[in-house]
Design a protein around this motif. Structure first.
Motif, PDB file in Angstrom:
ATOM      1  N   ILE A   1       0.796  -1.153   0.022  1.00 52.59           N
ATOM      2  CA  ILE A   1       0.016  -0.146   0.082  1.00 52.59           C
ATOM      3  C   ILE A   1       1.007   1.299   0.042  1.00 52.59           C
ATOM      4  O   ILE A   1       0.347   2.327  -0.204  1.00 52.59           O
ATOM      5  N   ASP A   2       2.209   0.912   0.211  1.00 51.65           N
ATOM      6  CA  ASP A   2       3.078   2.216   0.202  1.00 51.65           C
ATOM      7  C   ASP A   2       4.456   1.864  -0.273  1.00 51.65           C
ATOM      8  O   ASP A   2       4.561   0.409  -0.753  1.00 51.65           O
ATOM      9  N   LYS A   3       5.415   2.710  -0.338  1.00 50.91           N
ATOM     10  CA  LYS A   3       6.453   2.083  -0.951  1.00 50.91           C
ATOM     11  C   LYS A   3       7.199   0.895  -0.301  1.00 50.91           C
ATOM     12  O   LYS A   3       7.605   0.010  -1.008  1.00 50.91           O
ATOM     13  N   ASP A   4       7.161   0.601   0.959  1.00 47.93           N
ATOM     14  CA  ASP A   4       7.641  -0.360   1.752  1.00 47.93           C
ATOM     15  C   ASP A   4       6.981  -0.943   2.728  1.00 47.93           C
ATOM     16  O   ASP A   4       7.219  -1.329   3.879  1.00 47.93           O
ATOM     17  N   VAL A   5       5.629  -0.613   2.705  1.00 46.12           N
ATOM     18  CA  VAL A   5       4.311  -1.086   3.731  1.00 46.12           C
ATOM     19  C   VAL A   5       3.692  -2.206   2.956  1.00 46.12           C
ATOM     20  O   VAL A   5       3.016  -1.902   1.941  1.00 46.12           O
ATOM     21  N   TYR A   6       3.343  -3.356   3.693  1.00 40.59           N
ATOM     22  CA  TYR A   6       3.017  -4.473   2.991  1.00 40.59           C
ATOM     23  C   TYR A   6       1.715  -4.781   4.029  1.00 40.59           C
ATOM     24  O   TYR A   6       1.740  -4.706   5.080  1.00 40.59           O
ATOM     25  N   LEU A   7       0.642  -5.417   3.444  1.00 44.07           N
ATOM     26  CA  LEU A   7      -0.318  -6.074   4.266  1.00 44.07           C
ATOM     27  C   LEU A   7      -0.742  -7.517   3.657  1.00 44.07           C
ATOM     28  O   LEU A   7      -0.246  -7.755   2.534  1.00 44.07           O
ATOM     29  N   HIS A   8      -1.041  -8.390   4.572  1.00 40.91           N
ATOM     30  CA  HIS A   8      -1.328  -9.730   3.970  1.00 40.91           C
ATOM     31  C   HIS A   8      -2.781  -9.811   3.573  1.00 40.91           C
ATOM     32  O   HIS A   8      -3.644  -8.810   3.849  1.00 40.91           O
ATOM     33  N   ARG A   9      -2.996 -10.425   2.426  1.00 43.22           N
ATOM     34  CA  ARG A   9      -4.358 -10.267   1.656  1.00 43.22           C
ATOM     35  C   ARG A   9      -5.507 -10.663   2.681  1.00 43.22           C
ATOM     36  O   ARG A   9      -6.608 -10.275   2.399  1.00 43.22           O
ATOM     37  N   ASP A  10      -5.360 -11.609   3.664  1.00 42.33           N
ATOM     38  CA  ASP A  10      -6.543 -11.731   4.863  1.00 42.33           C
ATOM     39  C   ASP A  10      -6.985 -10.320   5.408  1.00 42.33           C
ATOM     40  O   ASP A  10      -7.997 -10.301   5.734  1.00 42.33           O
ATOM     41  N   PHE A  11      -5.809  -9.704   5.894  1.00 42.26           N
ATOM     42  CA  PHE A  11      -6.100  -8.702   6.596  1.00 42.26           C
ATOM     43  C   PHE A  11      -6.633  -7.559   5.441  1.00 42.26           C
ATOM     44  O   PHE A  11      -7.583  -6.710   6.039  1.00 42.26           O
ATOM     45  N   LEU A  12      -6.357  -7.533   4.279  1.00 44.51           N
ATOM     46  CA  LEU A  12      -6.844  -6.726   3.068  1.00 44.51           C
ATOM     47  C   LEU A  12      -8.512  -6.909   3.066  1.00 44.51           C
ATOM     48  O   LEU A  12      -9.311  -6.159   2.944  1.00 44.51           O
ATOM     49  N   ARG A  13      -8.772  -8.303   3.335  1.00 41.01           N
ATOM     50  CA  ARG A  13     -10.125  -8.467   3.188  1.00 41.01           C
ATOM     51  C   ARG A  13     -10.972  -7.787   4.298  1.00 41.01           C
ATOM     52  O   ARG A  13     -12.076  -7.427   4.394  1.00 41.01           O
ATOM     53  N   THR A  14     -10.123  -7.868   5.600  1.00 39.85           N
ATOM     54  CA  THR A  14     -10.837  -7.239   6.651  1.00 39.85           C
ATOM     55  C   THR A  14     -11.060  -5.776   6.356  1.00 39.85           C
ATOM     56  O   THR A  14     -12.299  -5.153   6.873  1.00 39.85           O
ATOM     57  N   VAL A  15     -10.008  -5.271   5.775  1.00 41.26           N
ATOM     58  CA  VAL A  15     -10.272  -3.780   5.501  1.00 41.26           C
ATOM     59  C   VAL A  15     -11.345  -3.510   4.531  1.00 41.26           C
ATOM     60  O   VAL A  15     -12.163  -2.586   5.074  1.00 41.26           O
ATOM     61  N   GLN A  16     -11.594  -4.238   3.586  1.00 43.15           N
ATOM     62  CA  GLN A  16     -12.653  -4.327   2.721  1.00 43.15           C
ATOM     63  C   GLN A  16     -14.094  -4.218   3.193  1.00 43.15           C
ATOM     64  O   GLN A  16     -14.797  -3.613   3.181  1.00 43.15           O
ATOM     65  N   THR A  17     -14.104  -5.437   4.075  1.00 40.69           N
ATOM     66  CA  THR A  17     -15.309  -5.701   4.843  1.00 40.69           C
ATOM     67  C   THR A  17     -15.786  -4.603   5.718  1.00 40.69           C
ATOM     68  O   THR A  17     -16.776  -4.199   5.974  1.00 40.69           O
ATOM     69  N   THR A  18     -14.505  -3.904   6.468  1.00 42.98           N
ATOM     70  CA  THR A  18     -14.918  -2.856   7.387  1.00 42.98           C
ATOM     71  C   THR A  18     -15.275  -1.632   6.634  1.00 42.98           C
ATOM     72  O   THR A  18     -16.311  -1.166   7.186  1.00 42.98           O
ATOM     73  N   ALA A  19     -14.597  -1.318   5.553  1.00 45.79           N
ATOM     74  CA  ALA A  19     -15.285  -0.063   5.015  1.00 45.79           C
ATOM     75  C   ALA A  19     -16.648  -0.341   4.464  1.00 45.79           C
ATOM     76  O   ALA A  19     -17.437   0.808   4.498  1.00 45.79           O
TER      77      ALA A  19
END
Length: 636
Positions: A429-447
């Motif tokens: 999500i940034d130059k050197d910031v990473y997220l796991h795909r499972d957490f990204l699903r959590t982000v999407q669900t929350t939004a």
């Protein structure tokens, strides 16, 4: 040059120190008390040159049971062991304990030296050799060469020396990258004119004079003034060398045995470790949940409580996952080995490996946590890093943090993260910031939940103001940092999950569907502003004229979103047709006269000074006009 560390091990008075003197010419017993008592109390050090390209540092450890903690400090970080057994006594209690400790420290290479060979008969010697072979079955010494020697007569000393050098040549090279620097401190002293000096085995990485390093876990910054290796000044020391470091900017009382010299930001202090514990095959007592223990790691010792995560008790030879809750700060890395001893009486019972050096507090028998620990214990480097990424995603981790928890180089972690990104496991999500795909699903669900709730409560609003979504998303994710929220929202817009209009964000599938009542309110509000012309009412006056005030307020914002109304400045709105007419009058007048004053504009649109000023200031903000003294001209 290749640098290898060899440690001694064995029962007290079995001739370790005499053997080292015979091999190297160095008497490693340096203390007066050691000379008087004839036993090794503290760690001793010697050097053996194998060839021009090989240097072997030797750590001589105490054999007496009272000094096992010193033996542990010396055994940590060695590449190979010289396992010493006296021919006149054979296997003894500390011989067995040292063997168990070496197994748990994952030492894989060793030579068995049968000393005092000149003191026994052949028949006794054969019995001892048979006992040694039986006692080392199933260990890394099972097939080790057993060499009979005498330090007094010199019998086979040259042969032993040659075999030590051959084994050292076969040892794996230690990693020397500066980023991996670690020196567990085993001695601290001062030298007149130089100041504080610490010594230890450089287990990995390298160190140079003049560079800044850190002391962990205290996280003190210090500078390397001078370096020595085996008494000789050097500009740089590398992994596998016994190193003395002269530190600038710190007093002797501010650094202690057991702390670690390391590269800046390469470690993190902790009071909780996730580990795999393996009980000694010779443990006399079981390890019960909640037991208070001594933890030995590197050159340090600390008290801790063992919380067994997948069992109530561990018996002799058993293994299990545990969390060690410490009574003081320590600094270790994933993969570090350790030894556990009972609090009282002192008795070595187990060893193990660190799986998470900075662990959250865990509950027992949690399936998810146990699966994660198993993955960290048995998985490949990429699998372990993926698990760490999953656990750390809520903190929006940078490469540096992930590499530190993983225990490797940042460049290596970055390469694996890029591979995971290509596979869709990781998301940058940034130059050197990473997220796991499972957490990204959590982000999407929350939004989605946030916006679904907003759309339900605000049916005529085109979307939530972006800043409000940022705040709500941060709170919904229990995140500590607001900065990544913009990148997360932008990513969801790019992927078609959300859509934006101006400064608002909505679910991609959302559209306003007016009810008859809503349509009537909309049309009524538009008519109010159309009839008002330039002498507009404040929005609260308009809202007060409706029974459903919340809906009326939303409808004003909606009309702005549709471009029907224009917000001059809250709480003042104007119909777009009126503001268009006012703009046209303004431009025609300035085209004719070159400029226009507030008074002239007031007269042109036939209103009061208040409304004329409000409109002109709006045009200034929109870069249609700009002030020129007391007048206004068109924005160039």
């Amino acid at each position: 040059m290749k640098h290898v560390i060899m440690g001694t091990a064995g029962h007290v008075d079995h001739g370790k120190t005499c053997l080292i003197k015979a091999l190297t010419g160095t008497d490693t017993d340096r203390l007066k008390e050691e000379k008087q008592r004839g036993i090794t109390i503290e760690l001793g050090f010697a050097r053996l040159s194998g060839s021009e390209d090989l240097e072997i540092g030797i750590v001589d450890v105490p054999g007496h049971e009272k000094f096992v903690r010193h033996m542990l400090a010396g055994a940590s970080g060695i590449d190979m062991v010289l396992f010493v057994i006296a021919a006149d006594e054979g296997m003894m209690p500390q011989t067995v304990e040292h063997l168990e400790i070496l197994k748990m420290l994952h030492i894989e290479k060793g030579i068995i030296a049968l000393t005092k060979i000149d003191l026994v008969e052949e028949e006794w010697l054969e019995m001892v050799k048979e006992d040694v072979r039986e006692s080392t079955k199933g260990t890394f010494l099972e097939n080790a060469e057993l060499i009979e020697v005498s330090s007094q007569t010199g019998y086979q000393i040259d042969y032993l020396r040659a075999r030590i050098c051959e084994m050292a040549e076969a040892c794996s090279l230690r990693r020397e990258e500066e980023e991996l620097l670690r020196i567990p401190v085993d001695r601290v002293f001062t030298i007149d004119g130089f100041g504080t000096v610490v010594t230890g085995t450089l287990t990995e990485g390298s160190i140079k004079t003049g560079e800044e390093i850190w002391i962990y876990p205290s996280e003190r910054k210090v500078k390397v003034r001078n370096l020595q290796v085996h008494g000789k000044p050097v500009k740089q020391a590398t992994a596998g060398q016994r190193t003395a470091v002269n530190l600038a900017g710190i007093k002797k009382v501010d650094v202690r045995r057991g702390e670690v010299l390391a590269a800046p930001f390469s470690m993190e202090k902790s009071r909780m470790l996730d580990v795999r514990v393996s009980m000694f095959d010779t443990a006399k007592r079981p390890l019960e949940n909640g037991a208070r223990l001594h933890l030995f790691y590197g050159s340090a010792e600390v008290l801790c409580k063992a919380v067994l995560l997948d069992a109530d008790i561990l018996q002799q030879g058993q293994s299990g996952f545990a969390q060690l809750r410490l009574e003081e700060d320590i600094a270790v890395k994933r993969g570090d080995r350790f030894i556990l001893r009972f609090y009282s009486p002192l008795e070595s019972i187990a060893g193990g490996v660190v799986l998470d050096p900075v662990a959250p507090k865990r509950k027992r028998f949690q399936e998810t946590a146990l699966d994660a620990l198993k993955r960290k214990d048995e998985g490949s480097g990429k699998e372990v890093l993926e698990q760490i990424l999953l656990e750390e995603s809520q903190k929006f981790p940078q490469e540096r943090l992930l590499a530190r928890k993983w225990g490797g180089l940042r460049t290596e972690a970055a390469e694996l993260l890029r591979e995971m990104e290509e596979l869709g496991t990781a998301y940058r999500i940034d130059k050197d910031v990473y997220l796991h795909r499972d957490f990204l699903r959590t982000v999407q669900t929350t939004a989605e939940q946030i916006l679904e709730d907003y759309h339900e409560k605000n049916p005529v609003s085109g979307g939530m103001v972006r800043e409000e979504l940022r705040v709500r998303l941060k709170n919904g994710l229990h995140a500590s940092d607001m900065r990544p929220m913009d990148a997360l929202i932008a990513g969801m817009i790019d992927r078609g999950i959300l859509k934006e209009a101006g400064n608002t964000v909505a679910l991609s599938g959302f559209s306003i569907q007016y009810t008859e009542e809503q349509r009537q309110i909309r049309d009524a509000i538009e008519e109010i502003y159309q009839k008002a012309g330039v002498e507009i009412p404040e929005s609260e006056e308009v809202i007060d004229g409706f029974k459903d005030k919340a809906l009326a307020r939303q409808m004003i914002e909606r009309l702005c979103g549709e471009g029907v109304l224009v917000k001059l400045e809250y709480p003042n709105y104007m119909h777009s047709e009126t503001i268009g007419w006012a703009r046209q009058i303004l431009k025609e007048t300035i085209a004719e006269k070159g400029q226009i004053t507030l008074a002239e504009y007031r007269d042109k649109i036939e209103t009061s000074r208040k409304y004329a000023m409000m409109i002109l200031e709006y045009f200034d903000r929109e870069h249609i006009t700009k002030k020129n003294g007391d007048a206004r001209v068109l924005w160039e």
